[in-house]
Design a protein around this motif. Sequence first.
Motif, PDB file in Angstrom:
ATOM      1  N   ASP A  50       2.446   8.584  26.380  1.00  0.00           N
ATOM      2  CA  ASP A  50       1.253   8.125  25.652  1.00  0.00           C
ATOM      3  C   ASP A  50       1.286   8.546  24.194  1.00  0.00           C
ATOM      4  OD1 ASP A  50       1.033  10.695  26.393  1.00  0.00           O
ATOM      5  OD2 ASP A  50      -1.057  10.630  27.010  1.00  0.00           O
TER       6      ASP A  50
ATOM      7  N   THR B 186      12.369  11.442  27.562  1.00  0.00           N
ATOM      8  CA  THR B 186      11.312  10.673  28.212  1.00  0.00           C
ATOM      9  C   THR B 186      11.570   9.211  27.899  1.00  0.00           C
ATOM     10  OG1 THR B 186      10.003  11.134  26.262  1.00  0.00           O
ATOM     11  CG2 THR B 186       9.496  12.395  28.239  1.00  0.00           C
ATOM     12  N   ARG B 187      10.860   8.330  28.578  1.00  0.00           N
ATOM     13  CA  ARG B 187      11.076   6.905  28.368  1.00  0.00           C
ATOM     14  C   ARG B 187       9.898   6.294  27.645  1.00  0.00           C
ATOM     15  NH1 ARG B 187      14.724   5.953  32.570  1.00  0.00           N
ATOM     16  NH2 ARG B 187      16.258   7.547  32.163  1.00  0.00           N
ATOM     17  N   TYR B 188      10.188   5.480  26.652  1.00  0.00           N
ATOM     18  CA  TYR B 188       9.144   4.765  25.955  1.00  0.00           C
ATOM     19  C   TYR B 188       8.957   3.409  26.619  1.00  0.00           C
ATOM     20  CZ  TYR B 188       6.806   2.142  22.295  1.00  0.00           C
ATOM     21  OH  TYR B 188       5.933   1.359  21.600  1.00  0.00           O
ATOM     22  N   ARG B 189       7.768   3.154  27.083  1.00  0.00           N
ATOM     23  CA  ARG B 189       7.420   1.883  27.719  1.00  0.00           C
ATOM     24  C   ARG B 189       8.511   1.395  28.683  1.00  0.00           C
ATOM     25  NH1 ARG B 189       5.045  -2.145  23.271  1.00  0.00           N
ATOM     26  NH2 ARG B 189       3.808  -2.976  24.930  1.00  0.00           N
TER      27      ARG B 189
ATOM     28  N   PRO C  27      -0.471  15.609  17.122  1.00  0.00           N
ATOM     29  CA  PRO C  27      -0.857  15.528  18.527  1.00  0.00           C
ATOM     30  C   PRO C  27      -0.302  16.724  19.296  1.00  0.00           C
ATOM     31  CG  PRO C  27       0.960  14.060  18.063  1.00  0.00           C
ATOM     32  CD  PRO C  27       0.678  14.808  16.809  1.00  0.00           C
ATOM     33  N   THR C  28      -0.993  17.075  20.321  1.00  0.00           N
ATOM     34  CA  THR C  28      -0.472  18.136  21.169  1.00  0.00           C
ATOM     35  C   THR C  28       0.585  17.533  22.072  1.00  0.00           C
ATOM     36  OG1 THR C  28      -2.298  17.631  22.611  1.00  0.00           O
ATOM     37  CG2 THR C  28      -2.556  19.529  21.220  1.00  0.00           C
ATOM     38  N   ARG C  29       1.609  18.284  22.307  1.00  0.00           N
ATOM     39  CA  ARG C  29       2.698  17.766  23.128  1.00  0.00           C
ATOM     40  C   ARG C  29       2.195  17.470  24.519  1.00  0.00           C
ATOM     41  NH1 ARG C  29       8.555  18.651  21.904  1.00  0.00           N
ATOM     42  NH2 ARG C  29       9.121  18.960  24.060  1.00  0.00           N
ATOM     43  N   ARG C  30       2.597  16.334  25.030  1.00  0.00           N
ATOM     44  CA  ARG C  30       2.297  15.924  26.388  1.00  0.00           C
ATOM     45  C   ARG C  30       0.800  15.925  26.682  1.00  0.00           C
ATOM     46  NH1 ARG C  30       6.760  15.428  29.288  1.00  0.00           N
ATOM     47  NH2 ARG C  30       8.633  16.391  28.513  1.00  0.00           N
ATOM     48  N   SER C  31      -0.001  15.581  25.634  1.00  0.00           N
ATOM     49  CA  SER C  31      -1.428  15.511  25.902  1.00  0.00           C
ATOM     50  C   SER C  31      -1.692  14.306  26.798  1.00  0.00           C
ATOM     51  CB  SER C  31      -2.193  15.359  24.592  1.00  0.00           C
ATOM     52  OG  SER C  31      -1.946  14.091  24.053  1.00  0.00           O
ATOM     53  N   ARG C  32      -2.616  14.449  27.678  1.00  0.00           N
ATOM     54  CA  ARG C  32      -2.879  13.379  28.643  1.00  0.00           C
ATOM     55  C   ARG C  32      -4.240  12.735  28.396  1.00  0.00           C
ATOM     56  NH1 ARG C  32       1.281  11.213  31.200  1.00  0.00           N
ATOM     57  NH2 ARG C  32       2.866  12.796  31.442  1.00  0.00           N
ATOM     58  N   THR C  33      -4.761  12.949  27.186  1.00  0.00           N
ATOM     59  CA  THR C  33      -6.100  12.442  26.924  1.00  0.00           C
ATOM     60  C   THR C  33      -6.087  10.933  26.740  1.00  0.00           C
ATOM     61  OG1 THR C  33      -5.689  12.991  24.640  1.00  0.00           O
ATOM     62  CG2 THR C  33      -7.023  14.535  25.896  1.00  0.00           C
ATOM     63  N   CYS C  34      -4.973  10.414  26.219  1.00  0.00           N
ATOM     64  CA  CYS C  34      -4.921   8.977  25.969  1.00  0.00           C
ATOM     65  C   CYS C  34      -4.743   8.220  27.273  1.00  0.00           C
ATOM     66  CB  CYS C  34      -3.767   8.637  25.042  1.00  0.00           C
ATOM     67  SG  CYS C  34      -4.255   8.667  23.350  1.00  0.00           S
ATOM     68  N   HIS C  35      -5.132   6.959  27.196  1.00  0.00           N
ATOM     69  CA  HIS C  35      -4.877   6.123  28.357  1.00  0.00           C
ATOM     70  C   HIS C  35      -3.380   5.942  28.489  1.00  0.00           C
ATOM     71  CE1 HIS C  35      -3.755   2.649  25.918  1.00  0.00           C
ATOM     72  NE2 HIS C  35      -4.603   3.164  25.065  1.00  0.00           N
TER      73      HIS C  35
ATOM     74  N   GLU D  34      11.990   9.821  22.175  1.00  0.00           N
ATOM     75  CA  GLU D  34      12.560   9.873  23.521  1.00  0.00           C
ATOM     76  C   GLU D  34      13.557  11.024  23.636  1.00  0.00           C
ATOM     77  OE1 GLU D  34      12.619   5.401  25.354  1.00  0.00           O
ATOM     78  OE2 GLU D  34      14.215   5.905  23.984  1.00  0.00           O
TER      79      GLU D  34
ATOM     80  N   PRO E 238       0.148   4.275  28.678  1.00  0.00           N
ATOM     81  CA  PRO E 238       0.612   3.110  27.932  1.00  0.00           C
ATOM     82  C   PRO E 238       0.730   1.876  28.815  1.00  0.00           C
ATOM     83  CG  PRO E 238       2.368   4.726  28.182  1.00  0.00           C
ATOM     84  CD  PRO E 238       1.100   5.356  28.672  1.00  0.00           C
TER      85      PRO E 238
ATOM     86  N   GLY F 108      11.808  14.195  24.066  1.00  0.00           N
ATOM     87  CA  GLY F 108      11.050  14.326  25.300  1.00  0.00           C
ATOM     88  C   GLY F 108       9.549  14.360  25.110  1.00  0.00           C
ATOM     89  N   LEU F 109       9.020  13.570  24.166  1.00  0.00           N
ATOM     90  CA  LEU F 109       7.564  13.520  24.010  1.00  0.00           C
ATOM     91  C   LEU F 109       6.955  12.698  25.147  1.00  0.00           C
ATOM     92  CD1 LEU F 109       7.060  13.000  20.192  1.00  0.00           C
ATOM     93  CD2 LEU F 109       7.219  15.097  21.503  1.00  0.00           C
ATOM     94  N   ALA F 110       5.681  12.942  25.401  1.00  0.00           N
ATOM     95  CA  ALA F 110       5.005  12.237  26.496  1.00  0.00           C
ATOM     96  C   ALA F 110       4.846  10.754  26.140  1.00  0.00           C
ATOM     97  CB  ALA F 110       3.642  12.861  26.736  1.00  0.00           C
TER      98      ALA F 110
ATOM     99  N   MET G 200       4.032   8.882  22.472  1.00  0.00           N
ATOM    100  CA  MET G 200       5.012   7.987  21.852  1.00  0.00           C
ATOM    101  C   MET G 200       4.370   6.658  21.503  1.00  0.00           C
ATOM    102  SD  MET G 200       8.684   8.479  23.619  1.00  0.00           S
ATOM    103  CE  MET G 200       8.367   8.399  25.333  1.00  0.00           C
ATOM    104  N   ARG G 201       3.609   6.132  22.466  1.00  0.00           N
ATOM    105  CA  ARG G 201       3.004   4.820  22.246  1.00  0.00           C
ATOM    106  C   ARG G 201       2.080   4.853  21.040  1.00  0.00           C
ATOM    107  NH1 ARG G 201       1.448   0.032  24.911  1.00  0.00           N
ATOM    108  NH2 ARG G 201       1.227  -1.318  23.112  1.00  0.00           N
ATOM    109  N   ARG G 202       1.257   5.927  20.966  1.00  0.00           N
ATOM    110  CA  ARG G 202       0.287   6.009  19.874  1.00  0.00           C
ATOM    111  C   ARG G 202       1.003   6.090  18.525  1.00  0.00           C
ATOM    112  NH1 ARG G 202      -2.585  10.540  21.326  1.00  0.00           N
ATOM    113  NH2 ARG G 202      -1.694  11.801  19.673  1.00  0.00           N
TER     114      ARG G 202
END
Lengths: 390, 577
Positions: free
Chosen positions: B116, A319-322, A25-33, B109, A35, B112-114, B118-120
């Motif tokens: 979405d 970053t924070r997961y969920r 995946p590309t870092r910080r891609s915003r294509t996905c919905h 985390e 979470p 620093g991944l985004a 991470m979720r995937r």
Amino acid sequence: MGEGSVGRGTKGRSEGAAPSWLVAPTRRSRTCHSPAPLQGVVHPGAWWLWALSLGVAATRTTNPLLLALLIATSAYVVATCRSNAPWARSYAAFVKLALAVLLVRLFFAVALGSPIPGTHTVVTLPEVPLPDWAQGIRLGGAVTVEALVFALYDGLKLATLLICVGAANALANPARLLKSLPGALYEMGVAVVVALTFAPNLIADAQRLRAARRLRGRPDHGIRGLLQVGLPVLEGALERSVALAAAMDARGYGRTAQVPAAVRRTTTALTLGGLLGVCAGTYGLLTAQGAAYGLPVLLAGLASALAGLWLGGRRTPRTRYRPDPWDARAWLVTASGVAVAALLTLAASRDPGSLHPGVIPLTAPTLPLWPAAAVLLGLLPAFLTPKEPS
Amino acid sequence: MIRFEDVSVTYDGALEPTVQGIDFEVPEGELVLLVGPSGVGKSTVLGAVSGLVPHFTGGTLRGRVTVAGRDTRSHKPRELADVVGTVGQDPLSHFVTDTVEDELAYGMESLGLAPDVMRRRVEETLDLLGLTGLRDRPIATLSGGQQQRVAIGSVLTPHPKVLVLDEPTSALDPAAAEEVLAVLQRLVHDLGTTVLMAEHRLERVIQYADRIALLPTLTVGTPAEVMAVSPVYPPVVALGRLAGWSPLPLTVRDARRKAAGLRQQLEERDTNASNGRGAVTCAAPPRGRDQPPTTRTRQRPTPPTPLGAPHRWFRRNSTATTQTTPYAAQIQALSVTRAHIHALRHVDLTVTPGETIALMGRNGAGKSTLLNTLVGLVPPTTGSVHVDGAVPHETAPKDLVRRVGLVPQEPRDLLYADTVAAECTAADQDAGAAPGTCRALVAELLPGPGIADDTHPRDLSEGQRLTLALAVVLTANPPLLLLDEPTRGLDYAAKARLVTLLRDLAARGHAIVLATHDVELAAELAHRVVLLADGEVIADGPTPEVVVASPSFAPQVAKILAPQKWLTVAEVREALS
């Protein structure tokens, strides 16, 4: 059907098109919905605010009926909303602690006497004569109903406060609460969480090793058994801590992002200045002369320290997961608690008589109607939140 | 991708380097296996890749290690976290958070991944490692194999370029191990991930390796080249060497293609001698699992001596136990329920003296619980357990050690003292044995230089520690000996010693029950195999009958020579000579 053929099978499969999960995946891609939040979980901060507000409400009154109503409210919400997780079992422990506090308070009132003058004597204990230098301390003597009732009211207030803290513990995972810390404090939070898990691990180790004593033909219970496994347990726990530290390091714990030197210096200045301001402001508030400048300095210091924390967060790339969302339900849960606290504070100033039932002369406490209705507002979370899945 | 340039590592206080002269390169997208006996510094080499050696462990590293162009000298482990994923030997010490899902996300985390992304990746990894049903579970409540999968998953999620694994499959059952290895292979083939791993169980991993680095001589080459000279090799290679096949087969499939001649040869000898094992076992009548075996599928070298009789190892005559039953242990309709989980359901099992039983089955199938009920650590919920005529959980520990002994999964749990000598003295006292019994046992079990009296049990190698724990348990001379996962972390030499030892004990009339994932060990040792699934006994019978029929529990030799029922290289060698 051999091991070899199994291996080949996977190889053959993997040479096809790369499965979607393997595509880098590309870092910080915003294509996905974006979470989705965890279903049914209310922000732990909201639970703490709700419970602490109930605690504040408890400090506003000594009316045993209102206090009992507060306890019942918290108990009902805990019973409805708590999960099956280990921390959720702490409520019972807090209730026992509160009961112990109440009993200790009553015991002191009986044994050491009470400054409350009373006329209805229940029993007169033999008084221990004390030397002159112990004036003002009394052992034994007359026990009056007034003193007992006063101690009961007072102890009940403390017990309610403790039970409210217990409710917060049972409803909100402490680890998830730490997740909501600002970025700059997160690493410290993880260290605290890891330290908190040290004790349960230690107990589990001790239990396992005590059981293992049976395999050596030694009795597996008793104090001696516990003492003999003490050293191995500590050794094991320390070794595990070192191994965990290594694993955390290898997984990126404590990574810092490159920030310009100017930002770093500003962060330091803001944090230090802010803390100094907080100290000076508090001092000003507490001294007689400084009341004028105390509050502004305190607020300015607080703001500066918070800005420092926020800026410091830029040094951590985390970053924070969920993360738990602060949603409408969190607002409502908080609001219900705050409303209880605010209404009881208001009631305490408007109608002090019914919220602090008289001890001298003794009067039966009555249930004031609208403060009681206000306490029932605290039940709102029980209808808002579904039970957390186990 | 990983380059070692004349690396040597000396730990503080050590007289000589733990490893030296390490000089090789792992190109991108290769799976390289680090092979060698215990104690040659495999873990040190792996630690040097992630930077934990020497940044975390201390010591001096000479030479240079570069990973993806980054020198570990100037990069701390946390700065390598985005290119190197490391899983150590003990999964429990790897976990930072308390639930499965948070654990999978932790590494991402930190980087620093985004959210979405991470979720995937968490969802993909949950599916990939079969952890979907466990996503909300506290990690402490998982079984060993599940924990190992979570540990591997937690380093897979950041998609590192290099994976470093120290014995990734040692705690897993055969099926779970194959799953994990298949995942690694997909990573290598499709993403070009570079994998460097150490593993003692070569029979599981060798077919996946592109190259092998053999320590301590540091012979690097293709698996076939290295296996031709290696002192450690899996059964398939042993069979290949025995039959003189060239090039050496590394997979069961390769070996099967070459084995037609061997099978024919064995068949002829079998019919000529008319006492081949295959014929006998096929003719053996089926019997209920409650009955003690009437026919041995494997001839025991000597009939079991009565346990009361003095023999060479045990100077003390064991207290004459009035044996009311012919069984060393008898379990009837046993069910165990712990915390609302049915760990065992309606288990019937009998163990006769002199018999060796292998308990096999998935991680979490109830093997350890069954062993624990036999020593009284877990009381039965319903049903009954008798060991040597006594009920274990109602028997005083002092009395129980003379009836049954358990070597737990972590032998260290049994050892409390600071030195080997003190441990042995304590063991003599505990068992009421003559002073010196335990020390003599240690000397017997570990021939050669042996263990010095003042060694701390912690400083022993895995094999030595297991032997010490075994000696401690045997000091009381229990007729029933239980071992929980004894070969974890043992190299082939240590394992071979253990096999000889246990065979000897069985020949003396000890009943042995071992819970193991190691199919080769079961094939070597066990007369009988009991398969457990979800706490129930699903198969109970002579080893050849049970394991040959099972694709995951069959040893390599059985797979190569099927449909004939040969289990080990030693049997084949004996038949050919």
